[in-house]
Enzyme design. Structure first.
Site, PDB file in Angstrom:
ATOM      1  CG  ASP A  23      -2.279  -3.326 -31.891  1.00 34.87           C
ATOM      2  OD1 ASP A  23      -2.204  -3.364 -30.647  1.00 34.87           O
ATOM      3  OD2 ASP A  23      -1.670  -2.497 -32.596  1.00 34.87           O
TER       4      ASP A  23
ATOM      5  CE1 TYR B  58       4.085  -5.804 -34.591  1.00 36.69           C
ATOM      6  CE2 TYR B  58       6.248  -4.833 -34.177  1.00 36.69           C
ATOM      7  CZ  TYR B  58       5.086  -5.414 -33.710  1.00 36.69           C
ATOM      8  OH  TYR B  58       4.913  -5.611 -32.368  1.00 36.69           O
TER       9      TYR B  58
ATOM     10  CE1 TYR C 240       1.571  -0.348 -26.508  1.00 35.08           C
ATOM     11  CE2 TYR C 240       3.327   1.015 -25.600  1.00 35.08           C
ATOM     12  CZ  TYR C 240       2.266   0.130 -25.419  1.00 35.08           C
ATOM     13  OH  TYR C 240       1.909  -0.251 -24.151  1.00 35.08           O
TER      14      TYR C 240
END
Ligand SMILES: [Zn+2]
Length: 427
Positions: free
Chosen positions: A254, A318, A390
Site C-alpha cells: 500500500d 508485516y 490484504y
C-alpha cells in the site's frame, strides 16, 4: 558425369553450362569444401581449374571445344583463353546477383556502420530477411543440382557485415542477448535496427509513507503523492539515453506502508537505450538521491527475469500498529496468536479497491502472528502470511468480507494506524 572428373569440377561444369555465376555466388555453392578462404577465392579457384582442365581437353582433341562453347559466356574469367577459342563474346551477368553482390555488400556495410555509429553499444547481431529474390534464385540452383555443400547468401551477408562491424565500429557479435538487432533487407537494400531493452535488477526500500511505485496524477494533473520510486530511478533514463523507462516490481505494498527489511525486488526496464556502455558505478551514482527511498542495485539481467519476479511466490512479514475500540489484555492477544497460527483466510476483494478490481473471493494463509500491547488500546502486530493477503482487512475485517479477522476474533473494532512490510521472503 561428363568428361570432367571429380565432384566439384563436374558439378560446377553442369551448373555453369546453364547458369552464369560470379565467383562469389559459385564459391558459396561449395562453401563446405576448403577451409580459411572466402567464397570469392573458392569460386575463382574452381573456375580456374575448370578452364585449365578444358584447355587440356581441347589441346588433346579439338572436338572438346564444344565444352568450352557451353560455358564460355557464363564463366567470365580468363578472357585470353576464351577469346583464343571462341572469339570475342559477351559475358552474361550472374544469375543470382547480376554481378551486384560485391557492390551490395559494400553498400550495406556503409549503411550498417552509419546506423550503428549513432549509438554507444557493446554487442550486436545481424539478421537478413528471408525470401529475397537472390535467395530464391540461389535455392532454385541448389534444388536443381541437388547440392549439399552450400552456404546461404543470408549467412554470407551476415558474416561479411559482421566482420566489418567488429573492426570498424568495435562491437562484439552476440547471438543470445545482443544490445541491438540489425535487420537487412536484400531486396530494398535497407537496414533497420532494433535496440533491445536493458533490464536492471534492484531492490527498493521505502523509509517513509505515502510513496507510490510509479508517479500518480489526479485528473487535474496534480501529483497525488509527493514521491514515487519512479522519481529515484528516473535519472537512469538520461544516463542510458533511453526513450522510456518501465518499472516491474515483485508485487506492491500500500502507498501508506513503508517497505523495510531487505526491500522488494524491482526490475527497471530501459527501452531504446542509445547508450549501453554505462558502468555499475554510474548506475549507483544515478540512484543515490533520496532520503526516503533506497534503491539497491543488484545486477543487469535478461528480459526473462521480469516474468520470473512477477511469478515468484512470496511470503510477507508485516508490522502493524493497531488501535482498538476496547481495552485488550495480553491473554486475549496470546489466544489470538494461537487462533491465527497456520490459518487460511477467506477474503472478498476489499471495499477500498472494489472500484479497480473484480469482486472475487480468494484464500490466503496466515502462518503466524506475534503481538505486543503498547498500552491497552494500542497493539503492535507482526504477521507472516502469503503474498497477496490484504493485511489491513485481516485486522479490521472489512465489514465481514474478510473472515476470520482479528476484529471478529476480539469482538471489537480495530483501526490500522501504521503498516510496514518488514520482509519479503521468496517461497
Ligand atoms: Zn553473383
Amino acid at each position: 558425369m561428363n568428361e570432367l572428373e571429380g565432384y566439384i569440377v563436374s558439378k560446377s561444369f553442369e551448373i555453369l553450362r546453364k547458369y552464369p555465376l560470379c565467383d562469389r555466388c559459385l564459391g558459396r555453392l561449395f562453401a563446405r569444401y576448403g577451409l580459411g578462404m572466402s567464397n570469392v577465392v573458392r569460386g575463382r579457384a574452381i573456375k580456374v581449374l575448370l578452364l585449365m582442365e578444358l584447355h587440356r581437353l581441347i589441346s588433346n582433341n579439338v572436338k572438346n571445344l564444344n565444352l568450352l562453347n557451353d560455358i564460355g559466356p557464363n564463366i567470365n574469367i580468363m578472357p585470353q583463353l576464351i577469346n583464343k577459342y571462341l572469339g570475342s563474346i559477351q559475358p552474361r551477368k550472374c544469375y543470382i546477383c547480376s554481378d551486384r553482390l560485391e557492390d551490395i555488400i559494400v553498400e550495406l556495410i556503409g549503411k550498417v556502420v552509419d546506423e550503428l555509429s549513432r549509438f554507444k553499444l557493446k554487442t550486436f547481431v545481424i539478421s537478413v530477411l528471408k525470401n529475397s529474390e537472390m535467395e530464391k534464385r540461389e535455392l532454385e540452383i541448389i534444388s536443381e543440382f541437388k547440392l549439399d555443400s552450400w552456404e546461404s547468401i543470408r549467412r554470407e551477408i551476415k558474416r561479411e557485415l559482421g566482420k566489418k562491424v567488429k573492426t570498424l565500429v568495435g562491437l562484439e557479435p552476440e547471438f543470445k542477448h545482443p544490445d541491438i538487432v540489425v535487420m537487412v533487407d536484400l531486396d530494398k537494400l535497407d537496414v533497420k535496427t532494433v535496440i533491445t531493452p536493458t533490464y536492471i535488477l534492484c531492490r527498493y526500500l521505502k523509509l517513509g509513507r505515502n510513496i507510490s511505485q510509479v508517479k500518480w496524477f489526479t485528473s487535474d494533473g496534480v501529483r497525488k503523492y509527493p514521491l514515487a520510486i519512479e522519481d529515484v530511478v528516473e535519472p537512469l533514463k538520461s544516463l542510458f539515453n533511453a526513450e522510456d523507462i518501465r518499472l516491474h516490481a515483485a508485487g506492491r505494498e500500500d502507498v501508506d506502508a513503508r517497505m523495510l527489511g531487505s526491500g522488494r525486488q524491482l526490475v527497471v526496464e530501459l527501452r531504446n537505450a542509445k547508450n549501453k556502455t554505462v558502468s555499475v558505478d554510474e548506475v549507483l551514482k544515478a540512484l543515490s538521491n533520496s532520503e526516503l527511498i533506497l534503491i539497491l542495485f543488484d545486477r543487469f539481467v535478461e528480459s526473462g527475469y521480469v516474468r520470473e519476479i512477477k511469478l515468484k511466490n512470496m511470503l510477507k512479514v508485516y508490522r502493524l500498529l493497531v488501535l482498538s475500540e476496547k481495552p485488550l489484555t495480553t491473554d486475549l492477544l496470546r489466544s489470538l496468536e494461537r487462533e491465527f497460527t497456520n490459518r487460511v483466510i477467506s477474503q472478498r476483494t476489499p471495499t477500498r479497491v472494489l472500484r479497480r478490481r473484480k469482486d472475487i473471493v480468494r484464500f490466503r494463509r496466515v502462518y503466524n502472528v506475534k503481538s505486543r500491547l503498547v498500552n491497552e488500546y494500542l497493539i503492535e502486530f507482526l504477521v507472516k502470511c502469503d503474498g497477496g493477503l490484504y493485511v489491513k482487512e485481516l485486522v479490521h475485517g472489512d465489514g465481514g468480507r474478510t473472515t476470520p479477522s482479528f476484529s471478529e476474533f476480539l469482538g471489537c473494532g480495530l483501526k490500522v494506524l501504521e503498516l510496514d512490510v518488514i520482509d519479503v521472503i521468496s517461497n
